[in-house]
Design an enzyme around this catalytic site. Structure first.
Site, PDB file in Angstrom:
ATOM      1  N   ASP A  84       0.491  -0.957  -5.160  1.00 55.27           N
ATOM      2  CA  ASP A  84       0.846  -0.331  -3.894  1.00 55.27           C
ATOM      3  C   ASP A  84       2.358  -0.105  -3.830  1.00 55.27           C
ATOM      4  O   ASP A  84       3.141  -0.985  -4.214  1.00 55.27           O
ATOM      5  CB  ASP A  84       0.409  -1.282  -2.771  1.00 55.27           C
ATOM      6  CG  ASP A  84       0.501  -0.663  -1.400  1.00 55.27           C
ATOM      7  OD1 ASP A  84      -0.211   0.317  -1.156  1.00 55.27           O
ATOM      8  OD2 ASP A  84       1.280  -1.167  -0.568  1.00 55.27           O
TER       9      ASP A  84
ATOM     10  N   GLU B 187       1.178   3.564  -7.360  1.00 51.29           N
ATOM     11  CA  GLU B 187       1.270   4.582  -6.310  1.00 51.29           C
ATOM     12  C   GLU B 187       2.721   5.040  -6.278  1.00 51.29           C
ATOM     13  O   GLU B 187       3.609   4.259  -5.921  1.00 51.29           O
ATOM     14  CB  GLU B 187       0.880   3.978  -4.960  1.00 51.29           C
ATOM     15  CG  GLU B 187       0.962   4.994  -3.836  1.00 51.29           C
ATOM     16  CD  GLU B 187       1.051   4.373  -2.439  1.00 51.29           C
ATOM     17  OE1 GLU B 187       0.621   5.012  -1.494  1.00 51.29           O
ATOM     18  OE2 GLU B 187       1.589   3.247  -2.320  1.00 51.29           O
TER      19      GLU B 187
HETATM   20  C1  NOJ Z   1       0.075   2.538   0.587  1.00 54.83           C
HETATM   21  C2  NOJ Z   1      -1.352   2.293   0.923  1.00 54.83           C
HETATM   22  O1  NOJ Z   1      -2.159   3.185   0.204  1.00 54.83           O
HETATM   23  C3  NOJ Z   1      -1.464   2.417   2.415  1.00 54.83           C
HETATM   24  O2  NOJ Z   1      -2.800   2.443   2.845  1.00 54.83           O
HETATM   25  C4  NOJ Z   1      -0.688   1.294   3.051  1.00 54.83           C
HETATM   26  O3  NOJ Z   1      -0.696   1.454   4.453  1.00 54.83           O
HETATM   27  C5  NOJ Z   1       0.750   1.286   2.574  1.00 54.83           C
HETATM   28  N1  NOJ Z   1       0.875   1.486   1.162  1.00 54.83           N
HETATM   29  C6  NOJ Z   1       1.411  -0.018   2.901  1.00 54.83           C
HETATM   30  O4  NOJ Z   1       0.899  -1.042   2.101  1.00 54.83           O
END
Ligand code: NOJ
Length: 535
Positions: A218, A279
């Site tokens: 993440d 990500e």
């Molecule tokens: C990215 C995640 O995909 C999202 O759902 C989340 O709210 C944020 N990061 C914070 O962790």
């Protein structure tokens, strides 16, 4: 026959030695809350996923990405982790997790899990200790605490906005402020503190030892913060949810982050055949490529197709950029149309049937590409985004934005499995955590499974062909000349051709035998809003 986890890499389609299992893989993102509920509380859980593994095998996917199921107060539905080495009772327990991994593996499905290293929950014991401790203490050093600005320190330490709206700082009773790039319940960890990295190593090993095949990381472009925390400059765009719209954003993509990825990679390399995908919302191919250098992440989520309209020229450019970026560092491209943070693509592309037709076409484009595909649960059913009533909204974005942004709940509505409602087999209970539209009877798995014209049948055929058809061999694509509003590429070694028509008029098909089409073809023509595979 599908390869089972732990076996040697599947080289069926590989033209270079040393490729790994994730090459050409179709990952399937399970948003755990919304996939299947086994205990009747209206929220999806690990046993629910296990009970539906037969469906996933039928769909033909190779690997799962499970969104966070760790102990959490659920301020951001699990992305606020209070204990990263335990399962939240809402989702099950460690034994349920072990059963899920064992059963998935026995079906040849690999399991990867989310990792949230940028922040913890405010209920994490570290943050609770930090609140009890004094400014400057070791406990506070695990997070980003600072004194405020202004004579009495009543102004936040800098002008950073939170991704979810409002300032990225909250004040604690003794007057200090702590940083939270997301909700106040998600304090950012201080990655300059070695304790933070050591704890992540423990978490990685905890799940690797339990048999996970990899991680989705993440906010992989977050974590590192420059020590002086400079203000964002004039013209800065805020309030864009997880999108990173600014060329120069001191909150993200600081160079020190690469050291963190190299450290994570070292741990992963101790275990054979494990991988990590990050990500990564950054601007520019070069910035992206840096994350997937050989000693950092194996893969990076590439959001170019998510950001692309249904337009042949834009699609071609997104594909070219995605491939060019990773090829410079010898990594594989990834492809994704939807996830739990964005409006579902069937809705992005248009209303009703138009959106469905275009979604079918883009599924063929995505599944024809070399590299790694990530599907989001429900896209194989053609689920649209749902306009939820105000009372149902749960995403922190809704409240944090002062109820100006509706947030991401509309793409997180539970999966419809069977029947005519009200909960479509998602739960044995009477309600679901987000309400399900009562006209979803024709979108259920049950309704689509035996219908050869359904979205689900298209995905099943496409995934099967991607795995077995010789046309998909090799890693390179080349573009064909195509009429205005169209694009067509060919897998250079295997020879499969994919043509997309985003124009308003039918166009002649490229030469070749039709392998699969997203819409009925007539008179040797590809209709508008359609794609076709030929070999
Ligand atoms: C990215 C995640 O995909 C999202 O759902 C989340 O709210 C944020 N990061 C914070 O962790």
């Amino acid at each position: 026959m599908r390869p089972s986890p732990g076996s040697s890499p599947d080289t069926e389609h590989a033209d270079a030695p040393g490729t790994f299992w994730w090459n050409n893989t179709v990952f399937y993102q399970v948003y755990v809350r919304s996939f299947a509920d086994a205990n009747g509380d209206g929220v999806g859980d690990l046993e629910g996923i296990r009970a539906r593994l037969g469906y996933l095998e039928l769909l033909g996917i190779d690997a799962l990405w499970l969104t966070p199921f760790y102990r959490s107060p659920m301020a951001d539905h699990g992305y606020d982790v209070a204990d990263p080495r335990d399962v939240d009772p809402l989702f099950g327990d460690l034994a349920a997790f072990d059963r899920l991994v064992a059963d998935a593996h026995s079906r040849g499905i690999r399991v990867t899990v989310d990792l949230v290293p940028n922040h913890s929950s405010d209920q994490h014991e570290w943050f609770q200790e930090a609140l009890r401790a004094a400014p400057g203490s070791r406990e506070r050093e695990r997070y980003v605490f600072r004194d405020g600005r202004g004579a009495d320190g009543s102004e936040p330490p800098n002008n950073w906005p939170s991704i979810f709206g409002g300032p990225a700082w909250s004040r604690v009773p003794d007057g200090q402020w702590y940083l939270h790039l997301f909700a106040p319940e998600q304090p950012d960890l201080n990655w300059a503190n070695p304790e933070v990295a050591e704890d992540l190593d423990r978490t990685l090993r905890f799940w690797l030892d339990r048999g996970v095949d990899g991680f989705r990381i993440d906010v992989a472009h977050g974590m590192a913060k420059s020590a002086d925390l400079p203000d964002v400059g004039d013209g800065f765009i805020s309030g864009t949810a997880v999108l990173h719209d600014n060329d120069n954003d001191p909150r993200f993509d600081n160079d020190e982050v690469h050291e963190i990825h190299r450290r994570i990679r070292k741990v992963l390399d101790e275990y054979p055949d494990r991988m990590a995908v990050g990500e990564i919302w950054v601007k520019g191919d070069d910035r992206f490529a840096a994350y997937v250098r050989p000693d950092e992440l194996h893969l990076g989520f590439n959001f170019r197709l998510v950001e692309t309209e249904f337009d042949a020229e834009q699609v071609r450019s997104a594909i070219d950029h995605s491939i060019a970026a990773v090829r410079t560092v010898g990594a594989l491209p990834t492809w994704t149309l939807s996830n739990h943070d964005v409006v579902r693509h069937a809705t992005r592309y248009g209303d009703g049937e138009l959106g469905q037709a275009r979604a079918r076409a883009m599924a063929l484009v995505e599944l024809a590409l070399p590299g790694v595909v990530y599907l989001y649960n429900g896209e194989e059913l053609g689920l649209p985004n749902v306009d939820l009533p105000d009372w149902a909204l749960q995403d922190p974005v809704w409240e944090r934005s002062g109820r100006t942004e509706r947030g991401r709940d509309g793409c997180r509505v539970p999966m419809p499995w069977e029947g005519d409602g009200p909960t479509f087999g998602f739960t044995t209970g009477e309600t679901t955590w987000l309400p399900m539209p009562q006209d979803w009877g024709s979108l259920t798995v049950e309704a689509q499974l035996e219908d050869p014209g359904s979205m689900l049948s298209l995905y099943r055929q496409a995934i099967e062909l991607r795995r077995t058809h010789p046309g998909f061999a090799g890693e390179e694509i080349e573009w064909y000349g195509a009429p205005e509003g169209c694009c067509a590429f060919r897998r250079r070694s295997g020879g499969l051709i994919c043509a997309l028509n985003t124009s308003d008029a039918p166009v002649p098909l490229p030469p070749g035998e039709v392998v699969l089409a997203s819409a009925p073809l007539a008179d040797g023509e590809l209709p508008p809003n359609a794609a076709v595979w030929l070999a």
